[in-house]
Every structure is written in C-alpha cells, then in structure tokens.
Design a protein around this motif. Structure first.
Motif, PDB file in Angstrom:
ATOM      1  N   GLU A   1     -25.519  61.396  53.634  1.00  0.00           N
ATOM      2  CA  GLU A   1     -25.912  62.801  53.418  1.00  0.00           C
ATOM      3  C   GLU A   1     -25.042  63.431  52.335  1.00  0.00           C
ATOM      4  O   GLU A   1     -25.509  64.203  51.519  1.00  0.00           O
ATOM      5  CB  GLU A   1     -25.751  63.613  54.712  1.00  0.00           C
ATOM      6  N   ASP A   2     -23.749  63.104  52.389  1.00  0.00           N
ATOM      7  CA  ASP A   2     -22.809  63.730  51.450  1.00  0.00           C
ATOM      8  C   ASP A   2     -22.311  62.715  50.433  1.00  0.00           C
ATOM      9  O   ASP A   2     -22.147  61.540  50.757  1.00  0.00           O
ATOM     10  CB  ASP A   2     -21.627  64.327  52.219  1.00  0.00           C
ATOM     11  N   GLY A   3     -22.053  63.194  49.247  1.00  0.00           N
ATOM     12  CA  GLY A   3     -21.576  62.311  48.184  1.00  0.00           C
ATOM     13  C   GLY A   3     -20.067  62.147  48.207  1.00  0.00           C
ATOM     14  O   GLY A   3     -19.391  62.566  49.145  1.00  0.00           O
ATOM     15  N   CYS A   4     -19.536  61.475  47.186  1.00  0.00           N
ATOM     16  CA  CYS A   4     -18.084  61.417  47.009  1.00  0.00           C
ATOM     17  C   CYS A   4     -17.811  61.412  45.510  1.00  0.00           C
ATOM     18  O   CYS A   4     -18.738  61.300  44.709  1.00  0.00           O
ATOM     19  CB  CYS A   4     -17.475  60.221  47.719  1.00  0.00           C
ATOM     20  N   ASP A   5     -16.573  61.502  45.119  1.00  0.00           N
ATOM     21  CA  ASP A   5     -16.332  61.723  43.688  1.00  0.00           C
ATOM     22  C   ASP A   5     -16.520  60.427  42.894  1.00  0.00           C
ATOM     23  O   ASP A   5     -16.424  59.329  43.444  1.00  0.00           O
ATOM     24  CB  ASP A   5     -14.985  62.416  43.464  1.00  0.00           C
TER      25      ASP A   5
END
Ligand SMILES: *Cc1c(COP(=O)(O)O)cnc(C)c1O
Length: 461
Positions: A50-54
């Motif tokens: 659901e969430d990304g990362c850098d």
C-alpha cells in the motif's frame, strides 16, 4: 544539495555501489545463478504494498533480492548462446542516456542524441565495409533488425512488382517468395511471420551450415518469372560460426532481381578485422544487413542495428507515411524513420562510446581476440578425453560432442553445475553438442585455462 539532487543522488549512489560490487564479483562467483525465477519472485512477491519507500531503499532491496538469481553473463567464462559483455565506456554511457532521458524520435527535439547516433551509424558503416549511403536504424536486437530490414525488403520488392504494400496492404498482393538457408537463425522466420510473409522456402546447406550455391540457383529457378523474391543469407552460423558464400550467392540472387538480406548478428563484425575480413567477402553487395551491437561490440542490452542500402526502402517501411511514393530519402532523416518505434531511448549512443573508446584498431583487436580465444578453447577442449570438435573454427563459435548424446548431456550438466563456466547445450548435425560462443571483450587466457579445466573435470569418469 539542491532539492532535485537530493531526490536523485542517494538512489544513484546506491545503484553505483551495487553495480561495482556486482562487477567485482564476476571473476569469482559461480557463473550459473543460485536461485531460479520462482524463488526470486517469492522474495519480491506478495501483494503490491500500500505504501511506498524511498528510491535508495528500493535500489537496496532490489540488489539484495535479485543477487541469487543473476547469471554471470558479463563474466569472461560465460560462453552461452551468443552473448556479449559490456564495455566500461558503453555501460557508463548507457547510465547517462537514462539520466538524459531524451525521447530520441525527432532530430530537432533531441539533437545531441540524434547526432551521436548519426556519427555512430557512419562509423559502423565504415567499420563493417557497408555502403556509405546506407540508412541505419538502432533497434532492440538482431531479431528486430531482421524484421526492420525485411519490412524494407517487402516494400521494395512489391513496389517493383507494381504493388504499394503501405497503401494497399498484403491482401491481393503478388506472392513474395522468400528463400533461406536451412541453418538460418529462427528469428528470420519470426520476422517473416510478423510481416505476413509466411514460412520461407528452405535451401540446402553444406557441412558447416553454409548455403549451397547450386541449391540456391535451383531454388531461384523454381520461382515463377516476375515474382518478387527475397533471399536471406547469414554471416555467422550460431553453431559453426560459418559464413555463407556471399560473392556467389548475392550475384545469383541479384541476377534473378531478388533483394538480398544478410543476418549478421555477430558475424558481420568479421569485416572490422583485417585478418578476418575475407570471411565476409562480397557481403557489401547485399541490400540489407542485420547485426547486433550487444553481442560482439559489447554494449549493454538492448541494441541491434538494421542497415538498408536504399534509404527510401527503409523509410517507406518504417517512417510514418503510408505510401512508397512520399517517403523522404534525402538528408539524414529522423531517428523514427528507420525503426519500428516512435519514442525510444537513444540506444545508439553507447555504440558511439565504445567505438570512440576502442577506435578502429581497438575494434579489430576485439574481434581478433574473440576468434583467437575460440581457437584456444577448441584446442584445449578438443584434447579432453572423448571430446571431438565438430566444426571448422573460423570465427567465435565452437561445437563439441562427446562419445554419444547421453554422454554430451551429462558433461554439460556437470559443467554447468560446477559453475566455473557456462556453455550451451544444443543440437547440430543430428547430434547433441556443447556449444561455445566467445563474445565477451574481457575473456582472457586465464578464463580459457579455467574453462578448459572445468570441461576436463566435467568430462572425467
Ligand atoms: C542472436 C542472433 C539473432 C537474434 O538476435 P537478438 O539480438 O537476440 O534479437 C539473430 N541471428 C543470429 C545469427 C544471432 O546470432
């Protein structure tokens, strides 16, 4: 750091670190992968987060997860299929091409990359001994180069028969007769299928896989008078490395009004070496040529080269115009006029870089070295108990069989398991074979020694 630099630099630094670590590992790591595709998919798998990362974290994740599933294809002891490594100048340039992010379709919109490809094209024609007025398209590989050249052939031979395939399509068109040697690369058939030309007529070959000129003459004579004809020849048989007899074959085909296409994915590079040039004598008289830069020239994937002597034929087939009559063959043309794509990366720029890094003499040395290493491998492997070199080693390819097919398969399986070298298993002349292709600029005498030793161990009782 400014904001944009902050967004990009950590990920690029991470990529550079991982890349250098990978390149450093090539001399010692097993050549074969340690994990299969399913295992790697399991590492990366699950549902889309659901969430990304850098970006830098993504690069780290990627490098760690992919590591066991990477084959040491750029290593000096990788001799599978026909697969080049990547020259340092080409690799670094390829990174820059991505960073520049030019849409290399239009000359006025991306002048730097269009110009670099034009220079690379001119240098290639010079090195390969092809007509200076030919058009060059930078495509994804020899498969697409075969397709691109044969599309030009289709337009031209049909136009000569009074049919405009761009305007009127193939339905109702005169039948195009395509002749190929029995040992042509399968991608020629694939390209013909993409083009709606069906299966080609197959012409007999000799013991090294070269088209027989008597058989070609007979096949040409069997084509109905006045029919459009395309003859596909080959520079570099993937098993034997052999070259079709161009001078005689091109002459026969042209007498009959045929378009002659040459699949020279790796073999066309013989022309760049004064000592090997005789292998392609007469090839320049053909009408189109397909080759790869990602094989012998050692640029990263993907980079093939489609060369067509008559720019009108290529631009008619690939430009965004619908008819043979309106193609513009004057001036350099736009990059998109010469390839199937519109938007694409500037894949010809790494070609410029490696040619600039090597110079004419360096390219000749590269080709000579590959052929010399192939002869050394043939000599070394040929002395292993039970091994027999089946082909005349004229270029970069070596085919070896052991006592029988079961034994050859066993030796290959043991060799690949050992991980010290990689050579393909294949079938040639009715036998199972161990096939060696020397295509990597970095393969040296030590790689040859280690690889021969690995075959000897694999073939030991
Ligand atoms: C490799 C090869 C091809 C196909 O080239 P790709 O770059 O894989 O598309 C076609 N013909 C010959 C002779 C080859 O060696």
């Amino acid at each position: 750091m400014d904001a944009r630099e902050e967004q990009y630099a950590p990920a690029l630094d991470a990529a550079r670190d991982h890349a250098v670590r990978w390149l450093r590992s090539l001399d010692e790591r097993p050549v074969r992968p340690q994990a299969d595709a399913d295992a790697v998919a399991a590492t990366f798998g699950g549902d889309l987060p659901e969430d990304g990362c850098d970006p830098a974290a993504v690069v780290d994740l990627l490098a760690a997860g992919a590591e066991p599933g990477l084959m040491a294809m750029p290593a000096g002891r990788f001799f599978g299929w026909v697969i080049g490594g990547t020259h340092p100048a080409a690799l670094a340039t390829d990174w820059l091409v991505s960073a520049w992010d030019q849409n290399n379709a239009l000359r006025y919109a991306s002048p730097a990359t269009a110009a670099l490809e034009e220079v690379a094209a001119r240098w290639l024609l010079d090195l390969l001994g092809l007509p200076a007025g030919a058009d060059v398209g930078f495509v994804t590989g020899a498969t697409t180069a075969n397709f691109t050249c044969l599309a030009a052939a289709r337009s031209a031979v049909l136009a000569k028969a009074g049919w405009d395939v761009g305007a009127d399509g193939l339905t109702g068109a005169p039948r195009v007769h395509v002749l190929v040697g029995r040992e042509r690369h399968e991608t020629v058939d694939l390209a013909l299928r993409h083009l709606g030309l069906g299966s080609p007529a197959v012409v007999d070959v000799d013991d090294e896989g070269r088209i027989r000129t008597d058989a070609l003459a007979a096949a040409l004579a069997a084509v109905p008078e006045g029919s459009p004809v395309v003859v596909c020849l080959q520079a570099g048989n993937i098993h034997s490395g052999a070259f079709d007899p161009f001078a005689a074959a091109v002459g026969l085909a042209h007498e009959r009004g045929a378009w002659v296409h040459v699949d020279g994915a790796f073999g066309l590079w013989a022309a760049a070496s004064p000592s090997l040039r005789h292998l392609v004598a007469g090839v320049a008289a053909a009408d189109s040529w397909a080759t790869d830069a990602h094989k012998t020239l050692n640029v990263p994937y993907d980079c093939g080269v489609a060369v067509v002597a008559d720019p009108t034929a290529l631009r008619t087939a690939m430009g965004m115009r619908s008819s043979y009559l309106v193609a513009d063959d004057t001036g350099p043309g736009d990059p998109h006029d010469k390839v199937p794509e519109l938007s694409r990366r500037a894949r010809g720029v790494p070609v410029w870089a490696v040619l600039r890094a090597l110079g004419r003499r360096g390219v000749a040395d590269l080709v000579d070295r590959l052929a010399a290493r192939a002869r050394e491998l043939a000599d070394g492997i040929g002395r292993v108990d039970g091994a027999q070199v089946l082909n005349d080693v004229v270029f970069t390819q070596v085919c070896v069989a052991f006592e029988d097919d079961a034994r050859t398969r066993e030796v290959i399986a043991r060799l690949l398991e050992g991980g010290h070298a990689w050579m393909s298993g294949s079938r040639w002349r009715g036998r199972h074979v161990l096939r060696v292709s020397v295509s990597n600029w970095s393969t040296d005498a030590d790689d040859v020694r280690r690889s021969v030793a690995a075959v000897r161990v694999a073939a030991s009782p």
